[in-house]
Design a protein around this motif. Structure first.
Motif, PDB file in Angstrom:
ATOM      1  N   VAL A 187       0.815  -1.211   0.000  1.00 39.91           N
ATOM      2  CA  VAL A 187       0.000   0.000   0.000  1.00 39.91           C
ATOM      3  C   VAL A 187       0.852   1.267   0.000  1.00 39.91           C
ATOM      4  O   VAL A 187       0.660   2.161  -0.832  1.00 39.91           O
ATOM      5  CB  VAL A 187      -0.975   0.017   1.200  1.00 39.91           C
ATOM      6  N   GLU A 188       1.787   1.382   0.937  1.00 36.03           N
ATOM      7  CA  GLU A 188       2.595   2.600   1.046  1.00 36.03           C
ATOM      8  C   GLU A 188       3.427   2.886  -0.204  1.00 36.03           C
ATOM      9  O   GLU A 188       3.457   4.034  -0.676  1.00 36.03           O
ATOM     10  CB  GLU A 188       3.483   2.543   2.286  1.00 36.03           C
ATOM     11  N   PRO A 189       4.148   1.884  -0.770  1.00 33.99           N
ATOM     12  CA  PRO A 189       4.898   2.168  -2.002  1.00 33.99           C
ATOM     13  C   PRO A 189       4.001   2.677  -3.133  1.00 33.99           C
ATOM     14  O   PRO A 189       4.407   3.555  -3.899  1.00 33.99           O
ATOM     15  CB  PRO A 189       5.510   0.808  -2.354  1.00 33.99           C
ATOM     16  N   LEU A 190       2.799   2.123  -3.239  1.00 33.04           N
ATOM     17  CA  LEU A 190       1.875   2.570  -4.279  1.00 33.04           C
ATOM     18  C   LEU A 190       1.472   4.025  -4.055  1.00 33.04           C
ATOM     19  O   LEU A 190       1.486   4.846  -4.977  1.00 33.04           O
ATOM     20  CB  LEU A 190       0.629   1.682  -4.296  1.00 33.04           C
ATOM     21  N   LYS A 191       1.134   4.362  -2.806  1.00 37.38           N
ATOM     22  CA  LYS A 191       0.706   5.719  -2.492  1.00 37.38           C
ATOM     23  C   LYS A 191       1.856   6.720  -2.619  1.00 37.38           C
ATOM     24  O   LYS A 191       1.695   7.826  -3.161  1.00 37.38           O
ATOM     25  CB  LYS A 191       0.114   5.769  -1.086  1.00 37.38           C
ATOM     26  N   PRO A 210       8.267  -6.949  -9.508  1.00 39.48           N
ATOM     27  CA  PRO A 210       7.816  -6.454  -8.196  1.00 39.48           C
ATOM     28  C   PRO A 210       8.752  -5.428  -7.584  1.00 39.48           C
ATOM     29  O   PRO A 210       9.970  -5.489  -7.752  1.00 39.48           O
ATOM     30  CB  PRO A 210       7.748  -7.726  -7.340  1.00 39.48           C
ATOM     31  N   THR A 211       8.164  -4.487  -6.868  1.00 40.72           N
ATOM     32  CA  THR A 211       8.916  -3.450  -6.169  1.00 40.72           C
ATOM     33  C   THR A 211       9.267  -3.904  -4.755  1.00 40.72           C
ATOM     34  O   THR A 211      10.333  -3.585  -4.231  1.00 40.72           O
ATOM     35  CB  THR A 211       8.076  -2.155  -6.092  1.00 40.72           C
ATOM     36  N   VAL A 212       8.362  -4.633  -4.128  1.00 43.56           N
ATOM     37  CA  VAL A 212       8.539  -5.096  -2.749  1.00 43.56           C
ATOM     38  C   VAL A 212       8.675  -6.617  -2.745  1.00 43.56           C
ATOM     39  O   VAL A 212       7.731  -7.333  -3.035  1.00 43.56           O
ATOM     40  CB  VAL A 212       7.337  -4.694  -1.865  1.00 43.56           C
TER      41      VAL A 212
END
Length: 257
Positions: free
Chosen positions: A147-151, A207-209
């Motif tokens: 959630v946080e990386p997306l935001k 993927p980022t995470v």
């Protein structure tokens, strides 16, 4: 003679008390989510939680010498339930992150992966990163590490938050979301089962995470954690862990562990 008889009676009473206590030991409560195929899910035929993490915590408990009772909880309520002593162990697809390690104690890593991307099947673009979806409305599950990386990326028109992964897939399937992000193995499992024929998993997405999942306990339960880690080491060494992962069709761990 009377003293010896009295001592014998006392010893017998203590022994019976110990045996009675052991026999009446309460199972440890395990929190798992009902919507995380193949890690955890509600089997409607048996009305029980099943999956990778359930098989694992059962194998760990057997090896470590305690019993468990698995209870269904929403993902976002797992850590609050653990810290409030409503449950004793979390067995779910929960990433081991620095933020979570400040609140709960994690076992050794069990399996590693990153976020996956789903889009409508009619969308055939080869997305590789968040930037490819700039300006779009996307979805993610509450409480996850995605959630946080997306935001924080600032790329999206809106990041909608959902309680469960099937709800994200449903909105992508219905065209209410341009794309959805969630645990890659869970998305892959749903797509493979054909439960949502209108979506596809984007194989080109990177993927980022990427992190690992593990069991978790309260920070005040170091003895329980030590038992879990000892059992996990045994299950990794004898092939039991890999057999569980293979049973549920998981691809190789991202860290190749």
């Amino acid at each position: 003679m009377r003293r010896r008889l009295a001592k014998l009676c006392l010893s017998s009473a203590l022994l019976l008390g110990v045996l009675g206590s052991a026999a009446g030991a309460q199972p440890l409560k395990v929190g798992s989510t009902p919507t995380g195929l193949p890690f955890t899910f509600l089997d409607t035929k048996t009305n029980t939680i099943q999956g990778v993490m359930v098989d694992l915590v059962n194998a760990v408990s057997k090896e470590a010498g305690f019993t468990v009772a698995v209870e269904p909880l929403q993902f976002s309520t797992l850590i609050p339930a653990l810290t409030a002593s409503k449950i004793d162990i979390i067995a779910a697809a929960m990433f081991i992150t620095p933020q979570r390690k400040e609140v709960v104690a994690f076992s050794a890593p069990v399996y590693s992966y990153g976020e996956g991307l789903i889009v409508p099947k009619t969308d055939t673009k080869d997305y590789t990163s968040f930037a490819d979806l700039k300006g779009e409305t996307v979805g993610a599950q509450v409480g996850t590490a995605f959630v946080e990386p997306l935001k924080k990326s600032g790329l999206f028109n809106e990041v909608k938050i959902y309680d469960a992964i099937p709800d994200i897939i449903r909105d992508v399937n219905a065209g209410r979301l341009k794309a959805g992000f969630a645990d890659a193995p869970i998305l892959a499992y749903y797509v493979k089962q054909g439960l949502f024929p209108g979506v596809r998993l984007v194989e080109t997405f990177k993927p980022t995470v990427v992190a690992s999942v593990g069991l978790s306990v309260r920070k005040t339960d170091p003895e329980l954690l030590a038992k879990i880690d000892k059992a996990l080491a045994k299950l990794k060494a004898d092939g039991t862990l890999q057999a569980i992962l293979t049973k549920w069709g998981l691809p190789p761990s991202a860290d190749r562990s």
